[in-house]
Write a protein that holds these residues in place. Structure first.
Motif, PDB file in Angstrom:
ATOM      1  N   VAL A  89       0.835  -1.200   0.000  1.00 15.58           N
ATOM      2  CA  VAL A  89       0.000   0.000   0.000  1.00 15.58           C
ATOM      3  C   VAL A  89       0.873   1.254   0.000  1.00 15.58           C
ATOM      4  CG1 VAL A  89      -1.584   1.377   1.421  1.00 15.58           C
ATOM      5  CG2 VAL A  89      -2.031  -1.046   1.041  1.00 15.58           C
ATOM      6  N   LEU A  90       1.958   1.237   0.776  1.00 17.88           N
ATOM      7  CA  LEU A  90       2.890   2.363   0.791  1.00 17.88           C
ATOM      8  C   LEU A  90       3.475   2.592  -0.602  1.00 17.88           C
ATOM      9  CD1 LEU A  90       4.682   4.484   2.251  1.00 17.88           C
ATOM     10  CD2 LEU A  90       6.329   2.635   2.667  1.00 17.88           C
ATOM     11  N   ILE A 120       2.903   5.908  -3.174  1.00 19.10           N
ATOM     12  CA  ILE A 120       3.967   6.718  -3.774  1.00 19.10           C
ATOM     13  C   ILE A 120       3.797   6.788  -5.283  1.00 19.10           C
ATOM     14  CG2 ILE A 120       6.448   6.782  -4.226  1.00 19.10           C
ATOM     15  CD1 ILE A 120       6.868   5.697  -1.394  1.00 19.10           C
ATOM     16  N   VAL A 121       3.544   5.645  -5.912  1.00 21.74           N
ATOM     17  CA  VAL A 121       3.364   5.632  -7.364  1.00 21.74           C
ATOM     18  C   VAL A 121       2.134   6.451  -7.754  1.00 21.74           C
ATOM     19  CG1 VAL A 121       2.947   4.185  -9.382  1.00 21.74           C
ATOM     20  CG2 VAL A 121       4.499   3.397  -7.596  1.00 21.74           C
ATOM     21  N   THR A 122       1.065   6.360  -6.961  1.00 19.19           N
ATOM     22  CA  THR A 122      -0.161   7.099  -7.266  1.00 19.19           C
ATOM     23  C   THR A 122       0.093   8.600  -7.306  1.00 19.19           C
ATOM     24  OG1 THR A 122      -1.489   5.387  -6.187  1.00 19.19           O
ATOM     25  CG2 THR A 122      -2.547   7.498  -6.546  1.00 19.19           C
ATOM     26  N   ILE A 133       1.520  -5.747 -10.991  1.00 16.99           N
ATOM     27  CA  ILE A 133       1.513  -6.848 -10.034  1.00 16.99           C
ATOM     28  C   ILE A 133       2.313  -6.477  -8.796  1.00 16.99           C
ATOM     29  CG2 ILE A 133       1.194  -8.663 -11.753  1.00 16.99           C
ATOM     30  CD1 ILE A 133       4.197  -9.168 -11.683  1.00 16.99           C
ATOM     31  N   CYS A 134       2.033  -7.162  -7.699  1.00 11.93           N
ATOM     32  CA  CYS A 134       2.740  -7.008  -6.436  1.00 11.93           C
ATOM     33  C   CYS A 134       2.609  -5.600  -5.851  1.00 11.93           C
ATOM     34  CB  CYS A 134       4.220  -7.387  -6.577  1.00 11.93           C
ATOM     35  SG  CYS A 134       4.454  -9.107  -7.050  1.00 11.93           S
ATOM     36  N   PHE A 135       1.543  -4.894  -6.239  1.00 10.85           N
ATOM     37  CA  PHE A 135       1.201  -3.621  -5.620  1.00 10.85           C
ATOM     38  C   PHE A 135      -0.162  -3.687  -4.941  1.00 10.85           C
ATOM     39  CE2 PHE A 135       4.445  -2.177  -8.590  1.00 10.85           C
ATOM     40  CZ  PHE A 135       5.110  -1.197  -7.866  1.00 10.85           C
ATOM     41  N   PHE A 170      13.546   4.015  -4.481  1.00 13.24           N
ATOM     42  CA  PHE A 170      13.599   3.610  -3.072  1.00 13.24           C
ATOM     43  C   PHE A 170      12.218   3.326  -2.477  1.00 13.24           C
ATOM     44  CE2 PHE A 170      17.699   5.915  -3.375  1.00 13.24           C
ATOM     45  CZ  PHE A 170      18.534   4.923  -2.893  1.00 13.24           C
ATOM     46  N   GLY A 171      11.193   4.046  -2.932  1.00 10.92           N
ATOM     47  CA  GLY A 171       9.887   3.899  -2.324  1.00 10.92           C
ATOM     48  C   GLY A 171       8.950   2.955  -3.036  1.00 10.92           C
ATOM     49  N   ALA A 172       9.223   2.705  -4.325  1.00 12.97           N
ATOM     50  CA  ALA A 172       8.299   1.873  -5.100  1.00 12.97           C
ATOM     51  C   ALA A 172       8.980   0.636  -5.668  1.00 12.97           C
ATOM     52  CB  ALA A 172       7.675   2.702  -6.227  1.00 12.97           C
TER      53      ALA A 172
END
Length: 655
Positions: free
Chosen positions: A161-162, A166-168, A337-339, A491-493
């Motif tokens: 979710v984090l 970030i991607v959103t 995937i995996c998000f 780093f975040g996604a």
């Protein structure tokens, strides 16, 4: 690859008739139709099968059934099966294909990247996509609650979710860029088609040139197109360094970002009921424009050389771990995937829907779209190389996220007839692609919140996400915004998603078990899972991803944006962000252990936290009871099997 059990080859789902009641029961529906909540929760009388009515309920059956029924009553669903498929296409076939795939291919040698990409797609993308669809549809739970199959691993969902959040936020800023270009497309002369005096003699007009001779400098220096100058200097106002700060947001992009979030929130306002209706346009319209651009790109001089560069394999590159890492991350972003997004969308499906078919359609179409986008972009790059009198395709334009905002506009500026019309269509297409993906990611966030706080109205959650997403998105539309985007993207996604994907596969394949998952598939849609999926889930996919992660860490070099190296403190922040995302796995394991019965010892409580919750399974009460009987029969048969560790491993994969 799959063998259906039912002779009628029912593509709309199948239930083992030993455990299914009347065709009027809630788990079997008219093909493509979704029943109202009243019937799906057992308020209408439905006959029971002999197997279901003759069994004595076990301890807690009624409690679990009521709890499951309450969850089902509160959960929305798609209006029909096609909306789910279209929504998955809109989510997975998006900027990951048109925007990210071409620049990732360019940075990794063109054709050198395509082969690893296709291999990773078969060994990672397709199996994981199908697996996440299965988990979501089977449990009707979002990306966090789906880990009820192993509560100690619930932190995987929170970490994803984090990463999704970030991607959103930065995805929406890409929508702001496309809106800015969309508005600029209405000028009588496209503003990126010509050079300004302040850009100097190295600027090359992107507009159509009648005399090719004027585009070549005497010393054959590669020149920069006006489209690239326009994107860097006017749209982004980009700095060469962020050592003195990132600057202030662009007012025009801030306005465009607000419009993007208003549209996203409007589509999500009523949940999947409203986003499902929008999915038809979001999924299909982009292909019309892409085929128009394909014809134009291939008609440009030098385009054939660019396409060859894209499709010609470079076998020695297969030994470079960075290329494989790029292929894995591209598959993640392309298929989403995996998000948690795929799990979320599938959780709104009816129980018997044939997701095996849909998974194959989406993954195949996604691959086709990526390759189609690659042909278009590299055809344009071939033309740029032709105009610069060079054969080095990789040198004609800078890589990075801005490629789609440079090469595509450059090609459109060369249209002889109505370039403004094609520009309007293209950026409308790009906006539609991005909105489809962004709606899916933002819906994943709202679903997690809704699952945790069921009393909240959907519109309040959507408005809150839009406001927070807008405020955070302002960071990316500053002069230093692309530096921030590059940092958080890795780093975040990207890195967090890769590590958590390994945890997810281990949790599903070896904690819950491949055998259990295949049993659930057979109960839900009547399909025996092939060896391809079993072996990929259990062995090939997690090992491949673990190998790529290890090689990436061993050969790690400090992240850069273009030629800029971040300050030490920025790298520290980046790794702390990655640790925070991955650390969710361990953080949420603590409450999962503490919730176990207090009379158990520590080791027993830990062991118990790995087991599914009592109400794990279908949320419909009647289906849940049939599922319990189905599981009990399977467990009874397992008592007569050998119990050595090697037999357990073999049985998990092939049993």
């Amino acid at each position: 690859m799959e063998t259906t059990l039912n002779n009628n080859n029912n593509n709309n789902g199948y239930m083992n008739q030993a455990f299914v009641g009347s065709l009027n029961s809630s788990t079997i529906s008219i093909p493509g139709a979704y029943k109202p909540n009243e019937s799906s929760n057992g308020k209408k009388a439905s006959p029971q099968s002999s197997a279901g009515s003759g069994a004595a309920p076990g301890p807690g059956d009624n409690q679990d059934g009521v709890e499951a029924g309450q969850q089902e009553k509160q959960r929305a669903s798609w209006n029909n099966d096609i909306e789910f498929l279209m929504s998955c296409i809109a989510l997975s076939v998006g900027l990951g294909n048109v925007w990210r795939f071409p620049f990732t291919a360019l940075e990794n040698g063109g054709g050198a990247f395509v082969i690893p990409y296709l291999i990773v797609l078969v060994l990672v993308g397709k199996p994981v996509y199908y697996m996440e669809m299965l988990l979501g549809q089977f449990s009707s739970r979002g990306s966090v609650k789906v880990y009820d199959f192993s509560p100690i691993m619930r932190g995987i969902g929170y970490g994803q979710v984090l990463a999704t959040g970030i991607v959103t936020t930065y995805y929406a800023t890409l929508m702001a860029l496309t809106l800015r270009y969309f508005v600029d497309s209405f000028y009588p002369t496209l503003p990126w088609s010509y050079c300004r005096a302040e850009w100097g003699a190295d600027c090359l007009d992107s507009g159509l040139q009648e005399d090719r001779g004027i585009t070549i400098l005497a010393n054959s220096t590669v020149r920069t197109t006006s489209a690239e100058f326009y994107f860097t200097n006017i749209i982004l106002r980009e700095k060469t360094s962020i050592d003195d700060g990132i600057g202030y947001p662009s007012w025009s992009l801030a306005l465009a970002l607000a419009v993007a979030w208003i549209i996203i929130a409007g589509i999500m306002f009523k949940g999947v009921k409203s986003s499902g209706k929008a999915s038809y346009f979001l999924a299909l319209f982009p292909y019309v424009v892409m085929f128009v651009l394909l014809v134009r790109a291939l008609s440009l001089p030098g385009a054939f050389d660019g396409v060859l560069y894209f499709l010609r394999p470079q076998w020695h590159k297969l030994l470079e771990p960075q290329v494989w890492y790029a292929a894995v991350t591209q598959v993640f972003f392309s298929l989403a995937i995996c998000f948690g997004n795929i799990i979320m969308y599938a959780s709104y499906n009816r129980f018997g829907h044939n997701i095996y078919r849909d998974a194959n359609i989406v993954t195949t179409l996604d691959t086709f779209t990526s390759l189609l986008s690659g042909v278009i972009i590299f055809g344009i790059l071939g033309n740029l190389a032709y105009e610069n009198n060079t054969s080095d395709i990789s040198s004609v334009v800078n890589g990075g996220p801005g490629l789609a905002f440079i090469s595509y506009p450059d090609a459109i500026a060369k249209f002889k007839v109505l370039p403004q019309l094609f520009s309007v269509l293209f950026f409308l297409m790009l906006f539609v692609l991005g909105i489809g993906s962004n709606v899916g990611m933002a819906s994943c966030l709202s679903t997690v919140i809704k699952d945790q706080f069921g009393h909240l109205k959907n519109w309040t959650i959507v408005v809150a996400i839009a406001i927070i997403g807008y405020c955070l998105g302002l960071l990316y539309i500053t002069p230093g915004g692309q530096f921030v985007l590059n940092l958080l993207d890795f780093f975040g996604a990207t890195f967090v998603a890769l590590v958590l994907a390994i945890f997810e596969l281990v949790a599903v394949a070896w904690i819950y078990g491949v055998k259990r998952l295949c049993r659930d598939v057979e109960f839900m849609i009547g399909i025996k899972t092939s060896l391809y999926y079993r072996i990929c889930w259990a062995v090939i996919t997690p090992l491949l991803m673990l190998t790529i992660l290890i090689y990436t860490l061993v050969l790690y070099e400090p992240l850069k944006y273009k030629n800029y190296t971040y300050q030490t403190g920025v790298y520290v922040f980046g790794w702390l962000l990655s640790a925070f995302g991955v650390g969710q796995v361990f953080f949420w394991a603590i409450p999962a252990i503490r919730k176990q019965p207090s009379h158990l010892g520590l080791w027993d409580r830990i062991s118990k936290a790995f087991e599914p919750l009592p109400n794990w399974g279908p949320t419909d009460p009647q289906t849940f009871k049939r599922y319990q009987l189905y599981v009990q029969e399977g467990n009874a048969n397992a008592l007569f099997r050998r119990s050595s560790i090697w037999h357990k491993i073999y049985d998990n994969i092939f049993g």
